[in-house]
Motif scaffolding. Sequence first.
Motif, PDB file in Angstrom:
ATOM      1  N   THR A 236       0.851  -1.195   0.000  1.00  0.00           N
ATOM      2  CA  THR A 236       0.000   0.000   0.000  1.00  0.00           C
ATOM      3  C   THR A 236       0.881   1.238   0.000  1.00  0.00           C
ATOM      4  OG1 THR A 236      -1.695  -1.182   1.263  1.00  0.00           O
ATOM      5  CG2 THR A 236      -1.849   1.223   1.192  1.00  0.00           C
ATOM      6  N   PRO A 237       0.913   1.988  -1.113  1.00  0.00           N
ATOM      7  CA  PRO A 237       1.801   3.151  -1.192  1.00  0.00           C
ATOM      8  C   PRO A 237       1.516   4.213  -0.138  1.00  0.00           C
ATOM      9  CG  PRO A 237       1.002   2.551  -3.367  1.00  0.00           C
ATOM     10  CD  PRO A 237       0.215   1.747  -2.391  1.00  0.00           C
ATOM     11  N   ALA A 238       0.267   4.266   0.361  1.00  0.00           N
ATOM     12  CA  ALA A 238      -0.078   5.269   1.366  1.00  0.00           C
ATOM     13  C   ALA A 238       0.549   4.965   2.719  1.00  0.00           C
ATOM     14  CB  ALA A 238      -1.597   5.365   1.512  1.00  0.00           C
ATOM     15  N   ASN A 239       1.003   3.734   2.921  1.00  0.00           N
ATOM     16  CA  ASN A 239       1.662   3.374   4.175  1.00  0.00           C
ATOM     17  C   ASN A 239       3.121   3.823   4.146  1.00  0.00           C
ATOM     18  OD1 ASN A 239      -0.694   2.202   5.024  1.00  0.00           O
ATOM     19  ND2 ASN A 239      -0.054   0.106   4.543  1.00  0.00           N
ATOM     20  N   PHE A 240       3.622   4.225   5.294  1.00  0.00           N
ATOM     21  CA  PHE A 240       5.005   4.670   5.378  1.00  0.00           C
ATOM     22  C   PHE A 240       5.967   3.517   5.161  1.00  0.00           C
ATOM     23  CE2 PHE A 240       8.850   5.277   7.981  1.00  0.00           C
ATOM     24  CZ  PHE A 240       9.349   6.436   7.418  1.00  0.00           C
ATOM     25  N   TYR A 241       5.713   2.398   5.827  1.00  0.00           N
ATOM     26  CA  TYR A 241       6.639   1.253   5.790  1.00  0.00           C
ATOM     27  C   TYR A 241       5.959   0.083   5.104  1.00  0.00           C
ATOM     28  CZ  TYR A 241      10.638  -1.498   7.473  1.00  0.00           C
ATOM     29  OH  TYR A 241      11.786  -2.253   7.554  1.00  0.00           O
ATOM     30  N   ALA A 242       6.147  -0.009   3.788  1.00  0.00           N
ATOM     31  CA  ALA A 242       5.590  -1.092   2.993  1.00  0.00           C
ATOM     32  C   ALA A 242       6.533  -1.346   1.830  1.00  0.00           C
ATOM     33  CB  ALA A 242       4.190  -0.729   2.488  1.00  0.00           C
ATOM     34  N   ALA A 243       6.284  -2.437   1.093  1.00  0.00           N
ATOM     35  CA  ALA A 243       7.158  -2.776  -0.024  1.00  0.00           C
ATOM     36  C   ALA A 243       7.293  -1.621  -0.999  1.00  0.00           C
ATOM     37  CB  ALA A 243       6.621  -4.015  -0.745  1.00  0.00           C
ATOM     38  N   ASN A 244       6.189  -0.914  -1.229  1.00  0.00           N
ATOM     39  CA  ASN A 244       6.206   0.271  -2.087  1.00  0.00           C
ATOM     40  C   ASN A 244       5.644   1.482  -1.360  1.00  0.00           C
ATOM     41  OD1 ASN A 244       3.638  -0.765  -1.964  1.00  0.00           O
ATOM     42  ND2 ASN A 244       3.119  -0.309  -4.091  1.00  0.00           N
ATOM     43  N   GLY A 245       5.817   1.505  -0.045  1.00  0.00           N
ATOM     44  CA  GLY A 245       5.322   2.610   0.769  1.00  0.00           C
ATOM     45  C   GLY A 245       6.053   3.913   0.481  1.00  0.00           C
ATOM     46  N   TRP A 246       5.421   5.007   0.876  1.00  0.00           N
ATOM     47  CA  TRP A 246       6.023   6.312   0.561  1.00  0.00           C
ATOM     48  C   TRP A 246       7.309   6.549   1.333  1.00  0.00           C
ATOM     49  CZ3 TRP A 246       6.669  10.047   4.318  1.00  0.00           C
ATOM     50  CH2 TRP A 246       5.921   9.919   5.499  1.00  0.00           C
ATOM     51  N   GLY A 247       7.457   5.917   2.472  1.00  0.00           N
ATOM     52  CA  GLY A 247       8.722   6.032   3.198  1.00  0.00           C
ATOM     53  C   GLY A 247       9.833   5.261   2.525  1.00  0.00           C
ATOM     54  N   THR A 248       9.507   4.051   2.085  1.00  0.00           N
ATOM     55  CA  THR A 248      10.493   3.177   1.443  1.00  0.00           C
ATOM     56  C   THR A 248      10.984   3.735   0.115  1.00  0.00           C
ATOM     57  OG1 THR A 248       9.275   1.323   2.421  1.00  0.00           O
ATOM     58  CG2 THR A 248      10.901   0.791   0.725  1.00  0.00           C
ATOM     59  N   THR A 249      10.097   4.386  -0.625  1.00  0.00           N
ATOM     60  CA  THR A 249      10.437   4.834  -1.976  1.00  0.00           C
ATOM     61  C   THR A 249      10.580   6.355  -2.079  1.00  0.00           C
ATOM     62  OG1 THR A 249       8.075   4.801  -2.543  1.00  0.00           O
ATOM     63  CG2 THR A 249       9.365   2.816  -3.019  1.00  0.00           C
ATOM     64  N   ALA A 250       9.476   7.078  -1.945  1.00  0.00           N
ATOM     65  CA  ALA A 250       9.503   8.529  -2.170  1.00  0.00           C
ATOM     66  C   ALA A 250      10.382   9.258  -1.157  1.00  0.00           C
ATOM     67  CB  ALA A 250       8.079   9.087  -2.132  1.00  0.00           C
ATOM     68  N   LEU A 251      10.243   8.925   0.130  1.00  0.00           N
ATOM     69  CA  LEU A 251      11.048   9.608   1.144  1.00  0.00           C
ATOM     70  C   LEU A 251      12.526   9.342   0.937  1.00  0.00           C
ATOM     71  CD1 LEU A 251      11.277  11.274   3.730  1.00  0.00           C
ATOM     72  CD2 LEU A 251      11.043   9.146   5.033  1.00  0.00           C
ATOM     73  N   MET A 252      12.878   8.084   0.669  1.00  0.00           N
ATOM     74  CA  MET A 252      14.278   7.768   0.442  1.00  0.00           C
ATOM     75  C   MET A 252      14.823   8.460  -0.802  1.00  0.00           C
ATOM     76  SD  MET A 252      15.616   5.896   2.837  1.00  0.00           S
ATOM     77  CE  MET A 252      14.875   7.231   3.757  1.00  0.00           C
ATOM     78  N   GLY A 253      13.972   8.610  -1.818  1.00  0.00           N
ATOM     79  CA  GLY A 253      14.388   9.343  -3.001  1.00  0.00           C
ATOM     80  C   GLY A 253      14.621  10.811  -2.709  1.00  0.00           C
ATOM     81  N   ALA A 254      13.754  11.387  -1.880  1.00  0.00           N
ATOM     82  CA  ALA A 254      13.905  12.797  -1.525  1.00  0.00           C
ATOM     83  C   ALA A 254      15.171  13.029  -0.691  1.00  0.00           C
ATOM     84  CB  ALA A 254      12.677  13.273  -0.756  1.00  0.00           C
ATOM     85  N   VAL A 255      15.403  12.137   0.277  1.00  0.00           N
ATOM     86  CA  VAL A 255      16.598  12.271   1.119  1.00  0.00           C
ATOM     87  C   VAL A 255      17.862  12.141   0.261  1.00  0.00           C
ATOM     88  CG1 VAL A 255      17.910  11.204   2.989  1.00  0.00           C
ATOM     89  CG2 VAL A 255      15.437  11.469   3.200  1.00  0.00           C
ATOM     90  N   LEU A 256      17.858  11.167  -0.656  1.00  0.00           N
ATOM     91  CA  LEU A 256      19.012  10.996  -1.538  1.00  0.00           C
ATOM     92  C   LEU A 256      19.249  12.242  -2.377  1.00  0.00           C
ATOM     93  CD1 LEU A 256      21.207   9.245  -2.918  1.00  0.00           C
ATOM     94  CD2 LEU A 256      19.423   8.495  -4.516  1.00  0.00           C
ATOM     95  N   SER A 257      18.183  12.856  -2.872  1.00  0.00           N
ATOM     96  CA  SER A 257      18.337  14.019  -3.745  1.00  0.00           C
ATOM     97  C   SER A 257      18.999  15.182  -3.012  1.00  0.00           C
ATOM     98  CB  SER A 257      16.977  14.442  -4.310  1.00  0.00           C
ATOM     99  OG  SER A 257      16.103  14.883  -3.290  1.00  0.00           O
TER     100      SER A 257
END
Length: 221
Positions: free
Chosen positions: A173-194
């Motif tokens: 569920t992308p809306a969850n922070f900690y999931a296989a494709n969660g926003w924390g796992t993907t979008a947040l990590m992408g933002a921090v990396l940027s």
Amino acid sequence: MNETFARRLTGLAGISAAAALIVEVPLYFVYSGPPPDANVLSRLLIGIVALALVVVFVTAFRELVRRVSPAHEWVGSMASATGLVYATITLVSMGLEAGAVIAADRPIDPTVDVSGTYILYGSISRVMLALFLISFGYAVSRTRLLPRWTGRSAYVLAGINLAFVPSLFFGNTPANFYAANGWGTTALMGAVLSYWLLAVGISVHRSAGRVTPSESPALPH
């Protein structure tokens, strides 16, 4: 490639990649439901450009390490190799998403509907990015080619990425922070990396002005 040029190229590539990633990430949060094709394809195109610049960044960084300390060329090569694998995995994920969106006869949300990308964007990318960051931090700490904070921040960011590796056990569920494709796992990590890439890119580029002629041998004619 002399040291000054290697620093400038590494810095510019890092800054440019970061700028593209900073533009890309917010596009994932514009729509609450399935986004229009234009949104998905635009963010994927920006991401492809960003990752191409990441390839330049990690390759130039390897050359920079070799120039500064030939004895540590191996760790520069490891950083480059793991960075290239990370970029390749993410590009494959983007290709799967783009293909699904183009082929669909209705708007879809590829972060949910394209199941093949869950682990590629998530756990696999987190592991490879962590290996790159650990190698980067080790190279910086051993060669002192950049300020100490760049190496330490790489270690911290690597630890955060590793913390998201088990997220594959927590659904899709992308809306969850900690999931296989969660926003924390993907979008947040992408933002921090940027933003990390932006800071490091600026630091590397500025360091080129402090290289003395003796440290930057002239290219043969």
